[in-house]
Scaffold this active site. Sequence first.
Site, PDB file in Angstrom:
ATOM      1  N   TYR A   1      16.504  87.937 113.791  1.00 41.78           N
ATOM      2  CA  TYR A   1      17.428  88.422 113.601  1.00 41.78           C
ATOM      3  C   TYR A   1      17.779  89.880 114.149  1.00 41.78           C
ATOM      4  O   TYR A   1      18.097  90.774 115.193  1.00 41.78           O
ATOM      5  CB  TYR A   1      18.776  88.867 112.315  1.00 41.78           C
ATOM      6  CG  TYR A   1      20.281  89.066 113.213  1.00 41.78           C
ATOM      7  CD1 TYR A   1      21.245  88.360 113.935  1.00 41.78           C
ATOM      8  CD2 TYR A   1      20.991  90.099 112.894  1.00 41.78           C
ATOM      9  CE1 TYR A   1      22.551  88.703 114.421  1.00 41.78           C
ATOM     10  CE2 TYR A   1      21.960  90.378 112.449  1.00 41.78           C
ATOM     11  CZ  TYR A   1      23.196  90.336 113.530  1.00 41.78           C
ATOM     12  OH  TYR A   1      23.936  90.914 113.696  1.00 41.78           O
TER      13      TYR A   1
ATOM     14  N   LYS B   1      17.949  92.347 117.914  1.00 37.96           N
ATOM     15  CA  LYS B   1      18.894  93.258 117.806  1.00 37.96           C
ATOM     16  C   LYS B   1      18.477  94.318 118.636  1.00 37.96           C
ATOM     17  O   LYS B   1      19.210  95.174 118.812  1.00 37.96           O
ATOM     18  CB  LYS B   1      20.095  93.299 116.207  1.00 37.96           C
ATOM     19  CG  LYS B   1      20.805  92.146 116.200  1.00 37.96           C
ATOM     20  CD  LYS B   1      22.223  92.256 117.246  1.00 37.96           C
ATOM     21  CE  LYS B   1      23.137  91.286 116.945  1.00 37.96           C
ATOM     22  NZ  LYS B   1      23.550  90.920 117.671  1.00 37.96           N
TER      23      LYS B   1
END
Length: 252
Positions: A154, A158
Amino acid sequence: MLLKDRVAVITGAGQGIGKAVAAAFAAEGAAVAVAEMNAEIGNATVEEFRSKGWKAMFVPCDVSVRQQVDEAAAKVREGLGPIDILVNNAGNTAPAMLHKMTDEQWHKIWGVHVHGGFYWLQAVVGDMIERKWGRIIFTSSSTAQNGSIGQINYSAAKSAVLGMTRTAARELGKHNILVNAVAPASATEMTKTVMEDPKFADIRAVQAKMHPLRRTAEPEEVAKSYVFLASELSSYVTGQVLSVDGGSMLVR
Ligand SMILES: NC(=O)c1ccc[n+]([C@@H]2O[C@H](COP(=O)([O-])OP(=O)(O)OC[C@H]3O[C@@H](n4cnc5c(N)ncnc54)[C@H](O)[C@@H]3O)[C@@H](O)[C@H]2O)c1
């Protein structure tokens, strides 16, 4: 009204931050397309918006599948008109410590945040170039800057989102298309998935002390920053990351 007659696509707008962004845009006069993988919440959101007199349509779409993105973009054009504003918001999590993370967990996250964001970027940019106006807003996260224990997939995704934001801002500025990112921290169900897992109890303890404001965000207060970046209020802002994180970046 700040977004009168603009056509906006918000991905993952069936709940959470995406739904709050779509509502904030519609309240400012935009026609909103709820591009969502979950038809039940997508339809319910649109019904709720229409009952308030707002212009909204549901477009079914798994953002990680290019063909579905292209079809969804075509449906929005047909139903609402050329697309002025894109919010790449759809998101998911698949936490695991890095030595245990599977390829499936890695690709699941990149498919949505990175590939999905790129597919939608390509699907809308033609409309914007032609009309010499556009606003693209990616959703990053404070984890892009700080990392996040148990979420290497993640936080890396991002960070990739910020690379796309900056490159697209440089390429598209000459067409009067502004590209920015919002980096929220700690709002809604998504964070709870990670924070309520007993495996991550130590992170939870740190989290509580992390915010100078001593509370997590409501989706509606995160959504206000998207209105700013989608409207003329931000006409000289591009390639930026706006942290909407209660000051948590300051606390180390
Ligand atoms: N909640 C937070 O604290 C937080 C912090 C930083 C960043 N973010 C980011 O903000 C965005 C929204 O987060 P949220 O908390 O509202 O999440 P959420 O889980 O409440 O909502 C995410 C939405 O995206 C949809 N979605 C998931 N995969 C999809 C796909 N493949 N195609 C289309 N739709 C899909 C889901 O159905 C859901 O409606 C995400 O990009 C997330 O990474 C959230």
